[in-house]
Each structure stands twice: as structure tokens, then as C-alpha cells.
Scaffold this motif. Structure first.
Motif, short mmCIF file in Angstrom:
data_model
loop_
_atom_site.label_atom_id
_atom_site.label_comp_id
_atom_site.label_asym_id
_atom_site.label_seq_id
_atom_site.Cartn_x
_atom_site.Cartn_y
_atom_site.Cartn_z
N GLU A 98 -23.62 72.99 22.85
CA GLU A 98 -24.27 74.28 23.08
C GLU A 98 -25.78 74.18 23.20
OE1 GLU A 98 -22.92 77.03 20.10
OE2 GLU A 98 -20.83 76.91 20.77
N HIS A 99 -26.37 73.12 22.66
CA HIS A 99 -27.82 72.93 22.73
C HIS A 99 -28.13 71.48 23.10
CE1 HIS A 99 -28.52 76.86 20.75
NE2 HIS A 99 -27.44 76.54 20.04
N PRO A 100 -27.66 71.03 24.26
CA PRO A 100 -27.81 69.60 24.58
C PRO A 100 -29.26 69.14 24.66
CG PRO A 100 -27.12 70.88 26.51
CD PRO A 100 -26.99 71.79 25.32
N ASP A 101 -30.17 70.06 24.98
CA ASP A 101 -31.58 69.68 25.09
C ASP A 101 -32.21 69.41 23.74
OD1 ASP A 101 -31.11 72.47 24.71
OD2 ASP A 101 -33.24 72.86 25.09
N ARG A 102 -31.54 69.80 22.64
CA ARG A 102 -32.10 69.59 21.31
C ARG A 102 -31.56 68.33 20.64
NH1 ARG A 102 -34.43 74.43 19.76
NH2 ARG A 102 -35.85 73.01 18.64
N VAL A 103 -30.68 67.60 21.33
CA VAL A 103 -29.98 66.46 20.72
C VAL A 103 -30.35 65.17 21.43
CG1 VAL A 103 -27.71 65.46 20.22
CG2 VAL A 103 -28.06 67.95 20.02
N ALA A 104 -30.94 64.24 20.67
CA ALA A 104 -31.27 62.93 21.23
C ALA A 104 -30.04 62.02 21.26
CB ALA A 104 -32.39 62.27 20.41
N SER A 105 -29.24 62.08 20.20
CA SER A 105 -28.01 61.31 20.11
C SER A 105 -27.18 61.88 18.97
CB SER A 105 -28.29 59.82 19.88
OG SER A 105 -28.98 59.63 18.65
N VAL A 106 -25.90 61.49 18.94
CA VAL A 106 -24.96 61.98 17.92
C VAL A 106 -24.30 60.78 17.25
CG1 VAL A 106 -22.81 63.25 17.53
CG2 VAL A 106 -24.52 64.16 19.10
N LEU A 107 -24.15 60.86 15.94
CA LEU A 107 -23.38 59.89 15.16
C LEU A 107 -22.35 60.65 14.36
CD1 LEU A 107 -22.83 57.08 13.85
CD2 LEU A 107 -24.63 57.65 12.19
N LEU A 108 -21.08 60.29 14.49
CA LEU A 108 -19.99 60.95 13.78
C LEU A 108 -19.50 60.05 12.65
CD1 LEU A 108 -17.97 62.31 16.84
CD2 LEU A 108 -19.72 63.50 15.48
N VAL A 109 -19.38 60.62 11.46
CA VAL A 109 -18.95 59.86 10.28
C VAL A 109 -17.70 60.51 9.71
CG1 VAL A 109 -19.61 58.94 8.03
CG2 VAL A 109 -21.37 59.30 9.79
N ASP A 110 -16.55 59.92 10.00
CA ASP A 110 -15.26 60.38 9.49
C ASP A 110 -15.05 61.88 9.73
OD1 ASP A 110 -13.11 58.87 8.50
OD2 ASP A 110 -13.24 59.82 6.54
N GLY A 111 -15.43 62.34 10.89
CA GLY A 111 -15.26 63.74 11.25
C GLY A 111 -15.71 63.98 12.68
N GLY A 112 -15.29 65.12 13.24
CA GLY A 112 -15.71 65.50 14.58
C GLY A 112 -14.67 65.28 15.65
N LEU A 113 -13.68 64.42 15.39
CA LEU A 113 -12.58 64.21 16.31
C LEU A 113 -11.35 64.98 15.83
CD1 LEU A 113 -12.84 60.34 16.87
CD2 LEU A 113 -14.20 62.18 17.88
N SER A 114 -10.42 65.24 16.74
CA SER A 114 -9.22 65.99 16.38
C SER A 114 -8.50 65.33 15.22
CB SER A 114 -8.28 66.10 17.58
OG SER A 114 -8.88 66.83 18.62
N LEU A 115 -8.07 66.17 14.28
CA LEU A 115 -7.35 65.70 13.10
C LEU A 115 -5.86 65.54 13.41
CD1 LEU A 115 -9.14 68.12 10.65
CD2 LEU A 115 -9.41 65.63 10.65
N PRO A 116 -5.11 64.90 12.52
CA PRO A 116 -3.66 64.85 12.72
C PRO A 116 -3.09 66.25 12.88
CG PRO A 116 -4.31 63.37 10.96
CD PRO A 116 -5.53 64.16 11.31
N PRO A 117 -2.08 66.44 13.72
CA PRO A 117 -1.54 67.78 13.98
C PRO A 117 -0.99 68.42 12.70
CG PRO A 117 -0.14 66.07 14.93
CD PRO A 117 -1.38 65.40 14.49
N MET A 118 -1.21 69.75 12.59
CA MET A 118 -0.74 70.52 11.45
C MET A 118 0.59 71.19 11.78
SD MET A 118 -3.09 70.09 9.18
CE MET A 118 -4.70 69.31 9.24
N PRO A 119 1.41 71.49 10.76
CA PRO A 119 2.66 72.23 11.02
C PRO A 119 2.34 73.60 11.61
CG PRO A 119 2.64 71.28 8.81
CD PRO A 119 1.26 71.12 9.36
#
Length: 296
Positions: A112-133
């Protein structure tokens, strides 16, 4: 290494967002560090200690000293708050690192604010989780996403020491209850004895947890991240159990689906100690340095 630390507040929709800053005036970029769903900004103390950069971490709305903010939470609300935070600091771009739910906030902010972000680091989060019932109620959804952490939000404690005793028995954090971690938990506690409780509001956790299940939106945001974006996976989970929040097979699937990601395992840590333990914090700080260098 001791680093300067200062707390501050930022006016956002509904009130003030509280934040902390380590290493003000350091050389290099500003690092915007985003905590997990039942956490607060002091979760980044160890990473900030290992980092040579200016690390800024907010209490996301509904947590810590931002728990009185009026209005809903959710990924879009957090992203709007972060833009105002950077405006307040007069920072054009930041290296954005997100742990656990903070990873989902990071990818939303980057989209949503790509101009404010130089780079991104994800630490055990941010990707889709295992599917829920299917067919879960809001309460069941929260429990499914964050497990035993949800129960703690309805508990009361006689005082700070009782709260620390609760965490000393936690299988993922008890052995790593350093002074930094103890300070983090003491900060989380609000209210008067003997009715103290976590500062985290159930409403914000519910609103955020529902967003964490929007797989299509999550995958779209991840697909837009820059090539070489690092995802650090803790090999153990929220209760210290082997397998992790992201099981190895799911991590392999994400690596295959997203060639823009660099998926790495972090051995010997769990979902909490990957940022709050000394070993994990050193790995995360090194990855921040790498991410910042790549952005330049």
C-alpha cells in the motif's frame, strides 16, 4: 552493547500510537520493526542491541501503550499508522522487518505504500499459514491462529512477579527469560493488583486474526515483494515444539511458489526466541544488515 532508547507517541486515527527507538542518529537506514499479534515493541530489544542501525518499533494498535486507540485494527489500519509514524520521524523510506503477525503488516505496508519501503525482511510470519478448518466462529478463528496465546488474554495475575512466573513455565520461553524478556513481559502487564492482565485487547487480536486467513490477499502481497526478499523460518513452534509455525513442507511450497523469496531455516530457535533470544536476534540483525545493503 548498550544502545540509546527513547519512547515517543505519534498522532494517528483514534488517538496516539506509542513507539520506541533505539540508536537514534545511527549511520545507515531506519529499520521499522513490527511485532506479533499478542506482543509489543519491546520484543525487538535484543535485535536492536545486535543491530548497528536506528531501530524504530511501534506498539501496534490494540497492544502495549497503543491499546487505547479507538477504531478497528486489521492490516490496513496498521499500514496507515506506519505511514504516519514515518511522517512523524521525517523518514522517507525504511527497511521494514516483521515478526509473526508483523510480517503480514509488513507485506501490507509494502503493497500500500511501496515508496516508503526500502526492503522487507519476514521473520516467521507474513506468508500464508497452514489451512484452517472451515466454518470457524471468530473466537475459534483466534484460537486456531494463535493457539494457547489467546487464552492468556482473558487471564488475570496478582502482580508482575506472578506474570513472570507464568512465563517461566512456558516451554518456548522459560529457559530464555533474560532481563530483556522479563522487561518485555512487565511492560505488557496493565491494571492494578491483584487484577493485572495483558495489555493486548481481544478485539484487536480478533480483527487481525481474521485478516491472517485471507490467503488470496496475502499471496498477492507476497508476490509483489522484491526479488531476494528473505523469509526466516524458526524450526520450532509457539510452544517450542519441533516443526514450527510454518512446517518444513509448507515452507518448501512457499519457496517453490514465490521465486522472489529467499526462504531460510533458523536452527535452534522457536517462534519467540527467533527475535527475543540472543541467538535468534543475532541472526535477524545480520539479515537486516543484508536486507539494507541489498536495498542500497
Amino acid at each position: 552493547m548498550t544502545r540509546s532508547y527513547e519512547p515517543f507517541d505519534v498522532a494517528v486515527a483514534g488517538g496516539d500510537l506509542h513507539a520506541g527507538r533505539w540508536g537514534r542518529g545511527s549511520d545507515g537506514p531506519v529499520v521499522l520493526a513490527l511485532h506479533g499479534v499478542t506482543s509489543n515493541h519491546l520484543a525487538w530489544s535484543a535485535v536492536a542491541r545486535h543491530s548497528s542501525y536506528d531501530v524504530v518499533a511501534p506498539d501496534l494498535r490494540g497492544r502495549g501503550r497503543s491499546n487505547g486507540l479507538a477504531g478497528p485494527a486489521g492490516m490496513h489500519a496498521h499500514a496507515a499508522d506506519l505511514a504516519l509514524l514515518l511522517d512523524h520521524l521525517e523518514v522517507e523510506q525504511a527497511v521494514v522487518v516483521g515478526h509473526s503477525m508483523g510480517g503480514f503488516v509488513a507485506t501490507t505496508f509494502a503493497a500500500e505504500h511501496p515508496d516508503r519501503v526500502a526492503s522487507v525482511l519476514l521473520v516467521d510470519g507474513g506468508l500464508s499459514l497452514p489451512p484452517m478448518p472451515p466454518g470457524l466462529s471468530p473466537e475459534e478463528t483466534v484460537a486456531a491462529v494463535i493457539g494457547p496465546a489467546a487464552q492468556r488474554l482473558s487471564m488475570t495475575f496478582a502482580d508482575t512477579e506472578a506474570y513472570l512466573d507464568f512465563w517461566r513455565r512456558h516451554p518456548a520461553l522459560g529457559p530464555d527469560l533474560s532481563q530483556e524478556v522479563a522487561d518485555y513481559f512487565a511492560y505488557d502487564l496493565v491494571g492494578d493488583p491483584p487484577e493485572c492482565r495483558s495489555s493486548v485487547t481481544v478485539e484487536s487480536v480478533r480483527e487481525d486474526s481474521i485478516d491472517l486467513l485471507d490467503t488470496a490477499a496475502i499471496d498477492a502481497r507476497v508476490g509483489k515483494l522484491a526479488t531476494g526478499t528473505v523469509f526466516l523460518r524458526a524450526q520450532n513452534g509457539m510452544m517450542g515444539e519441533p516443526g514450527g509455525l510454518y512446517p518444513a513442507e509448507l515452507a518448501r511450497q512457499h519457496a517453490s511458489s514465490y521465486p522472489n523469496l529467499d526462504v531460510r531455516d533458523v536452527a535452534g530457535v522457536n517462534h519467540y526466541t527467533v527475535v527475543m533470544g540472543d541467538q535468534g536476534a543475532a541472526v535477524v540483525a545480520a539479515a537486516i544488515e543484508e536486507s539494507a545493503g541489498g536495498a542500497r
